[in-house]
Design an enzyme around this catalytic site. Sequence first.
Site, PDB file in Angstrom:
ATOM      1  N   TYR A   1      -3.314   6.900   2.953  1.00 20.17           N
ATOM      2  CA  TYR A   1      -2.561   5.718   3.377  1.00 20.17           C
ATOM      3  C   TYR A   1      -1.059   5.999   3.354  1.00 20.17           C
ATOM      4  CZ  TYR A   1      -1.090   0.829   3.587  1.00 20.17           C
ATOM      5  OH  TYR A   1      -0.503  -0.357   3.958  1.00 20.17           O
ATOM      6  N   SER A   2      -0.575   6.606   2.281  1.00 20.78           N
ATOM      7  CA  SER A   2       0.853   6.916   2.158  1.00 20.78           C
ATOM      8  C   SER A   2       1.303   7.843   3.274  1.00 20.78           C
ATOM      9  CB  SER A   2       1.134   7.552   0.795  1.00 20.78           C
ATOM     10  OG  SER A   2       0.771   6.688  -0.267  1.00 20.78           O
TER      11      SER A   2
END
Length: 252
Positions: free
Chosen positions: A159-160
């Site tokens: 996600y990051s």
Amino acid sequence: MNQLDLKDRVMVVTGGARGIGYAVALRALRSGAHVALWDIDAERLERSRGELSALGLGQVSVVTVELTDDASVEAATRQTIETHGAIHALVNSAGITGGNGLTWELPVDVWRRVIEVNLIGCYLTCRAVVPRMIEAGYGRIVNIASVAGKEGNPNASHYSASKAGLIGLTKSLAKELATKNVLVNAVTPTAAKTEIFDSMSPQHIEYMLSKIPMNRFLLPDEAASMIVWLASEDCAFSTGAVFDLSGGRSTY
């Protein structure tokens, strides 16, 4: 609530069937816009269209679209223009978390799917819509990134990384379009308490809350206020910028 001038503007909101995307659509309608909701969830789309249309504001259309498929995105673009006549603003709100886990333990297919939806999906929507905006001589694009894209959250490398990539895409595209009256900006929210929490562990949710100086989660309506302004003509000299929505967590 402050009113923005979006009279007769057409806004596409990906992931518009729920969460921040839905809040953006509602705020845009209340400011005079027409909205096209793009989402993979056909059943939820129809429910959201019914709720928003019942308000008697602008026109609401929906398109079921797989954002990682360029043909599906191009078809959605054509359908929206046929329905509304133009696309003046694009808000890329669709996204998934992919759950939580250590980088070396996350399944490869999950890692790739998060990148596909959160980053490549935004690339494909921009790729389809930008030429129409250039031709019209006007456009506003707002990409919903995340504070995780600035700082890198543990147990959320997929996600990051996807959101860091989206910030980079925003900056590059904005510079390419700077003389075209097509402005591209990003917002970096902290966690908002929406249905996306269902895919996160309680430990990760608590970690995110502990990082927010305001000691609470973002409200979707708060995010919509900034996003809709960035998608309006009032935003005239900000492009390639990253606007904080993190309750004081990350202010750069």
